[in-house]
Design an enzyme around this catalytic site. Sequence first.
Site, PDB file in Angstrom:
ATOM      1  N   ASP A  88      44.989  39.604  39.984  1.00 57.15           N
ATOM      2  CA  ASP A  88      44.901  39.201  41.389  1.00 57.15           C
ATOM      3  C   ASP A  88      46.241  39.492  42.084  1.00 57.15           C
ATOM      4  OD1 ASP A  88      43.243  38.261  43.454  1.00 57.15           O
ATOM      5  OD2 ASP A  88      44.210  36.317  43.399  1.00 57.15           O
TER       6      ASP A  88
ATOM      7  N   ASP B 256      42.038  42.348  36.471  1.00 53.30           N
ATOM      8  CA  ASP B 256      43.346  42.439  37.157  1.00 53.30           C
ATOM      9  C   ASP B 256      43.976  41.051  37.181  1.00 53.30           C
ATOM     10  OD1 ASP B 256      40.924  42.415  39.324  1.00 53.30           O
ATOM     11  OD2 ASP B 256      42.491  40.994  39.866  1.00 53.30           O
TER      12      ASP B 256
END
Length: 320
Positions: free
Chosen positions: A232, A230
């Site tokens: 973040d 991801d």
Amino acid sequence: MSQQLPHEFNEPVTLAIIGGTGLYKLDSLTPVAHLTVSTPWGFPSSPITISRTDDGFPIAFLARHGQHHQYLPSDVPSQANIAALKKLGVKAIVAFSAVGSLQQHIKPRDFVIPNQVIDRTKGIRKSTFFEKGFVAHVGFGEPFDLKLNKLIADSCADVLEGENVKLHSRHTLKDDVTLICMEGPAFSTRAESRLYRSWGGSVINMSCLPEAKLAKEAEISYQMICMSTDYDAWNETEEPVTVETVVGNLKANSANAHRVAVKLIEVLEPKLKSGEIGEDLKHSMKFSVSTADSGKDRALLEKMHYLFPGYWPLENSTTR
Ligand SMILES: CSC[C@H]1O[C@H](OP(=O)(O)O)[C@H](O)[C@@H]1O
Ligand SMILES: Nc1ncnc2[nH]cnc12
């Protein structure tokens, strides 16, 4: 199935793999033993599975968060995990971790081999084997084994499959690759995520510490392999990270994780056998202790001998 395997294994096991989120066993290898190891620091997060390669080389596997992912990152019994692996004879640990990316060029599903760490844990994790009555200090300027780092970087890029799946390391980026280790369990705020970027952070997780420090204290060569899942919270064009995103990307990428593990076992076996990897920290703790023999607590000394048999004399120690 695992219940029928032997609960003993009487050969030294020099290589261990720690599996993180989404990696709870090594499907590519056939298990030959399933060990429950009791250490002076308690029980590891999971039983340790021993498997063998085709030519008989044994490998230990441990699930960091437990087989059912029951341990929060803050509650992982890292002292017991590292102590148990040390007791089996482990000289090198390759530890997998799911991480958030703090940089645009590190895309979800990319692999990252960090060489530096910034500690953003909150002091609530037990981060050393040492304590009052036995004071020692380990060097941590290089938190990972740079030889292992290079070996992984050189040998694993080719096995990654899929469009744009890359392996990033200090060798490809020509710069430090810095892992931020945060406490959790909540993910970072956008402001924190941006702060970490301003510090030069490359990726972020909740698991590298104290695992890497304890491995260093136990004289075990250690490298973390990060799988980006991801962006973040810093990247406003993406939704901030959720467990759903992390697990979705890990599932999609698990074949790559297994390919990397198989390749690493293949390249590490001869290097561990020849001593090229896994010997650099040998005896380093012997000379890192500050407490004089007469000030060493006898009970603690006996506990330390679980990790370092015969390193320090028992006579002259103090019984409290
Ligand atoms: C489930 S998302 C957060 C969780 O994932 C990572 O675990 P691991 O390093 O064991 O793969 C991260 O460090 C957090 O613990
Ligand atoms: N964004 C993130 N922050 C901390 N740990 C993570 N593990 C996976 N993604 C993460």
